[in-house]
Scaffold this motif. Structure first.
Motif, PDB file in Angstrom:
ATOM      1  N   THR A   1       0.806  -1.243   0.000  1.00  0.00           N
ATOM      2  CA  THR A   1       0.000   0.000   0.000  1.00  0.00           C
ATOM      3  C   THR A   1       0.832   1.283   0.000  1.00  0.00           C
TER       4      THR A   1
ATOM      5  N   HIS B   1      -4.060   2.971  -3.042  1.00  0.00           N
ATOM      6  CA  HIS B   1      -2.849   2.224  -3.341  1.00  0.00           C
ATOM      7  C   HIS B   1      -1.878   3.270  -3.830  1.00  0.00           C
TER       8      HIS B   1
ATOM      9  N   THR C   1      -8.534   7.130   3.405  1.00  0.00           N
ATOM     10  CA  THR C   1      -8.577   5.763   3.989  1.00  0.00           C
ATOM     11  C   THR C   1      -9.884   5.500   4.673  1.00  0.00           C
TER      12      THR C   1
END
Ligand code: TXA
Ligand code: MG
Length: 343
Positions: free
Chosen positions: A152, A240, A343
């Motif tokens: 990530t 990502h 996120t």
């Protein structure tokens, strides 16, 4: 186990040969090593050795359901990794290999399950960087290699980026200079007709279509990417390629307008990294302004290095100037979108 990676230079013929020999020796012993490619640095292991491939996942903290790309140097090795070699693969390989194009084909049974995440296909790429080519030729086996960063995180475009992320987990990083493409390869699934772009890259759909001819369509990535439960290409997860610092993409026509937009977000200009290419903010109020040329190739080459640099400054936020909605900018726009998803 904590260890510090050796960082080997490769900029003279003697250093290059010595670094190839050391990388090959470690790979033969089942180790993982970080090697330069023209897109981003890769974390490489013998693709035919299940334990070595497993080690890649361990070092990266990568979920086991995310397949890794297999790197080859030559058509023979590519075909050995594939169960079938479609005509479109042949034409695209001829046009774009060595280079930043990954072709997803039916896998050969010789490849361990870990490489393909248990799936029936494998992503193959013949990279153009001379160092990884020399390693593959001398080793005689294909190299499984995802980007050389923890899962990530941002991909590394130089040896120092790799060292900061994985320097305590691997024995060797080879310094092959700044990555020339700068973002990850185009991933194209050629097991379906029309072929489908799973991840945009600097080899564009238009270029692929031009090679395949007008009779062959190329399908773009679908919105949202996949039906529930099906992860055709897990690297296409929304968030990502992201810096640790929150990142936002904004458009502005003047310095004042940018300041107003930051104020509306409660971001302080002095504590932001601004990455601009067209309307460069001036004046005293900004803490960190960097300029990337208004050119998609130059932008791709510089983008991750800028984001890595901003990340190291512990800023409040990173603001990237929006890029044109033009096909030539599609891959860059894709990476910015993923980097800025909350996120
Ligand atoms: O430029 C690149 O491709 C770099 C350098 C090191 O070659 N590699 C890279 O690898 O970006 P990685 O593992 O970080 O990303 C591989 C992408 C992921 O999105 C993965 O899901 C997809 O390729 N992929 C790999 N094998 C696949 C397969 N069999 N089917 C579908 N997607 C696949
Ligand atoms: Mg990656």
């Amino acid at each position: 186990m904590t260890r510090r990676a050796a960082i080997l230079p490769s900029h003279t013929p003697e250093l290059f040969a010595a670094a190839v020999a050391q990388a090959v020796a470690l790979l033969r012993a089942g180790e993982v090593v970080a090697l330069p490619t023209e897109t981003v640095y890769g974390l490489a292991a013998n693709a035919l050795d299940p334990a070595a491939v497993h080690r890649i996942f361990e070092v990266k903290g990568r979920p086991a359901d995310n397949p890794v790309i297999v790197h080859v140097a030559g058509m023979d090795l590519a075909r050995r990794c594939a169960a079938t070699w479609p005509r479109v693969a042949d034409r695209l390989a001829r046009a774009f290999w060595p280079g930043p194009l990954t072709l997803v084909v039916e896998r050969a049974s010789e490849l361990p399950d870990a490489v393909t995440a248990g799936g029936s296909t494998v992503g193959l790429r013949w990279p153009s960087h001379p160092f990884i080519q020399a390693v593959i030729r001398q080793a005689g086996f294909p190299l499984a290699a995802p980007s050389a960063n923890r899962s990530t995180e941002l991909s590394p475009t130089n040896a120092e980026h790799v060292n900061r992320s994985l320097g305590d987990a691997i024995p060797l990083i080879v310094d092959g200079g700044q990555a020339q493409v700068g973002i990850e390869s185009t991933v194209l699934d050629v097991t379906t007709l029309p072929p489908r772009v799973l991840r945009p890259g600097m080899i564009s759909e238009e270029a692929i279509r031009a090679v395949l001819g007008t009779a062959n369509e190329v399908a773009a990535p679908s919105a949202g990417q996949s039906a529930p439960g099906i992860r055709r290409s897990p690297g296409l997860m929304a968030r990502h390629y992201a810096p640790r610092t929150r990142l936002t993409v904004l458009a502005w026509t003047s310095t004042d307008e940018l300041e107003q937009q930051l104020a509306a977000r409660g971001w302080h200009p002095r504590r932001c990294g601004i990455v601009a290419h067209t309307v460069i903010p001036g004046g005293e109020s900004f803490g960190d302004v960097s300029v990337i040329p208004h050119d998609p190739e130059a932008f791709a080459r510089a983008l991750y290095a800028e984001l890595h640099r901003c990340d190291a400054l512990n800023l409040e936020g990173i603001v990237v100037e929006a890029v044109p909605a033009d096909p030539a900018w599609r891959a860059v726009a894709d990476r910015l979108r993923r980097a800025s998803t909350p996120t």
